[in-house]
Design a protein around this motif. Structure first.
Motif, PDB file in Angstrom:
ATOM      1  N   UNK A 166     -12.141  18.310  17.586  1.00 48.83           N
ATOM      2  CA  UNK A 166     -12.208  19.287  18.659  1.00 48.83           C
ATOM      3  C   UNK A 166     -10.825  19.795  19.021  1.00 48.83           C
ATOM      4  N   UNK A 167     -10.716  21.100  19.234  1.00 42.44           N
ATOM      5  CA  UNK A 167      -9.451  21.719  19.615  1.00 42.44           C
ATOM      6  C   UNK A 167      -9.664  22.497  20.908  1.00 42.44           C
ATOM      7  N   UNK A 168      -8.847  22.187  21.904  1.00 37.89           N
ATOM      8  CA  UNK A 168      -8.921  22.885  23.186  1.00 37.89           C
ATOM      9  C   UNK A 168      -7.845  23.961  23.256  1.00 37.89           C
ATOM     10  N   UNK A 169      -8.251  25.185  23.511  1.00 35.89           N
ATOM     11  CA  UNK A 169      -7.310  26.258  23.817  1.00 35.89           C
ATOM     12  C   UNK A 169      -7.318  26.450  25.327  1.00 35.89           C
ATOM     13  N   UNK A 170      -6.237  26.031  25.983  1.00 40.96           N
ATOM     14  CA  UNK A 170      -6.152  26.162  27.443  1.00 40.96           C
ATOM     15  C   UNK A 170      -5.666  27.575  27.770  1.00 40.96           C
ATOM     16  N   UNK A 171      -6.561  28.523  27.555  1.00 37.92           N
ATOM     17  CA  UNK A 171      -6.192  29.920  27.774  1.00 37.92           C
ATOM     18  C   UNK A 171      -5.875  30.192  29.240  1.00 37.92           C
ATOM     19  N   UNK A 172      -6.655  29.608  30.130  1.00 33.89           N
ATOM     20  CA  UNK A 172      -6.417  29.828  31.563  1.00 33.89           C
ATOM     21  C   UNK A 172      -5.050  29.298  31.967  1.00 33.89           C
ATOM     22  N   UNK A 217     -12.923  23.079  12.451  1.00 34.72           N
ATOM     23  CA  UNK A 217     -12.658  22.554  13.790  1.00 34.72           C
ATOM     24  C   UNK A 217     -13.726  23.026  14.776  1.00 34.72           C
ATOM     25  N   UNK A 218     -13.936  22.236  15.808  1.00 32.66           N
ATOM     26  CA  UNK A 218     -14.813  22.619  16.917  1.00 32.66           C
ATOM     27  C   UNK A 218     -13.914  23.152  18.021  1.00 32.66           C
ATOM     28  N   UNK A 219     -14.063  24.422  18.327  1.00 32.41           N
ATOM     29  CA  UNK A 219     -13.128  25.113  19.213  1.00 32.41           C
ATOM     30  C   UNK A 219     -13.677  25.177  20.637  1.00 32.41           C
ATOM     31  N   UNK A 220     -12.849  24.771  21.599  1.00 36.15           N
ATOM     32  CA  UNK A 220     -13.172  24.871  23.020  1.00 36.15           C
ATOM     33  C   UNK A 220     -12.157  25.804  23.669  1.00 36.15           C
ATOM     34  N   UNK A 221     -12.641  26.740  24.453  1.00 37.44           N
ATOM     35  CA  UNK A 221     -11.753  27.679  25.134  1.00 37.44           C
ATOM     36  C   UNK A 221     -11.905  27.497  26.639  1.00 37.44           C
ATOM     37  N   UNK A 222     -10.835  27.086  27.293  1.00 37.68           N
ATOM     38  CA  UNK A 222     -10.822  27.036  28.768  1.00 37.68           C
ATOM     39  C   UNK A 222     -10.398  28.415  29.243  1.00 37.68           C
ATOM     40  N   UNK A 223     -11.390  29.220  29.576  1.00 35.16           N
ATOM     41  CA  UNK A 223     -11.141  30.627  29.871  1.00 35.16           C
ATOM     42  C   UNK A 223     -10.843  30.890  31.333  1.00 35.16           C
ATOM     43  N   UNK A 224     -11.208  29.948  32.201  1.00 36.39           N
ATOM     44  CA  UNK A 224     -11.093  30.193  33.634  1.00 36.39           C
ATOM     45  C   UNK A 224     -12.384  30.673  34.233  1.00 36.39           C
ATOM     46  N   UNK A 229     -16.746  27.883  26.198  1.00 33.51           N
ATOM     47  CA  UNK A 229     -17.150  28.347  24.885  1.00 33.51           C
ATOM     48  C   UNK A 229     -16.950  27.241  23.859  1.00 33.51           C
ATOM     49  N   UNK A 230     -17.854  27.201  22.888  1.00 36.53           N
ATOM     50  CA  UNK A 230     -17.735  26.233  21.821  1.00 36.53           C
ATOM     51  C   UNK A 230     -18.209  26.865  20.530  1.00 36.53           C
TER      52      UNK A 230
END
Length: 235
Positions: A166-172, A217-224, A229-230
């Motif tokens: 799992x990969x977290x993109x902390x976009x927010x 990869x399993x992508x997680x987006x912290x969008x705010x 999203x996954x």
């Protein structure tokens, strides 16, 4: 029966390049239907091979600490739920004279963490779901069993679960940082409005995090937003 897939060149990950989509005539734009067979119900989850899952466990697990990503079933109140869905209701029953309790739960499957199977949202213009499945298939009867059709149901994902790197993109977090505020192409962001996140923003966020993406990869987006999203990365 669907026509055989034409010959196409596979890239380093063993799949056709994105520019090769669609894989055959007569299917929607950019669709990869047929890549894993005409009866496939997993889609990109086929990328989560035993080898990739084992590598993720071997290379990524450090502390063993687990963090649940589920939203509580009762997070939405009866007074206000998204899209007017029925709220979670629990009935707890004492089974006297024995000291036992039973539960009865009633809830909309999308009132909490929302897991959408491949039968949830179709190509709207073609009115077809993954691999050409139509509404008549989903709402019909399986000819072999005489039971309600389960094609593209979420059970296909649940049989083996979704496990991988799992990969977290902390976009927010990045967007609200000085670096992100200067670089982001999204201005005047509002969490309760429909906003597209440009690919360039996600790439810049990954670079700032020092995060490397790998195929599958399993992508997680912290969008705010209140929605997360996954997705398994396709290419």
């Amino acid at each position: 029966m669907a026509p055989a897939l034409p010959e196409f060149k596979l890239n380093a990950n063993g799949v056709p390049d994105f520019d090769a989509l669609p894989l055959r005539e007569g299917i929607p734009r950019l669709a990869a239907w047929g890549l894993y067979g005409d009866k496939d119900e997993l889609g990109f989850l086929n990328r989560l091979t035993d080898e990739r899952v084992a590598a993720a466990a071997r290379e990524e697990i450090r502390s063993g600490k687990r963090i649940s990503l589920n939203w509580p079933l009762d997070a939405q109140t009866h007074e206000k739920t998204f899209f007017r869905r029925a709220a979670f209701h629990q009935q707890l029953m004492s089974k006297a004279p024995r000291t036992i309790n039973d539960d009865v739960w009633t809830f909309n499957s999308q009132v909490s963490t929302q897991w959408d199977g491949l039968r949830h949202f179709a190509y709207q213009e073609e009115k077809l779901f993954y691999n050409g499945v139509g509404q008549s298939d989903i709402h019909g009867v399986d000819e072999a069993t005489g039971k309600k059709n389960t094609i593209l149901g979420i059970h296909a994902w649940a049989e083996q679960g979704i496990v991988g790197r799992g990969v977290l993109i902390d976009y927010h977090g990045w967007r609200t940082s000085p670096e992100g505020e200067a670089q982001s192409k999204v201005k005047d962001y509002n969490s309760f409005e429909s906003v597209s996140i440009p690919l360039e923003d996600l790439q810049a966020c990954l670079k700032a995090q020092g995060t490397e993406l790998k195929f599958g990869d399993i992508l997680f987006i912290r969008s705010g937003k209140p929605v997360s999203f996954f997705l398994p990365l396709p290419y």
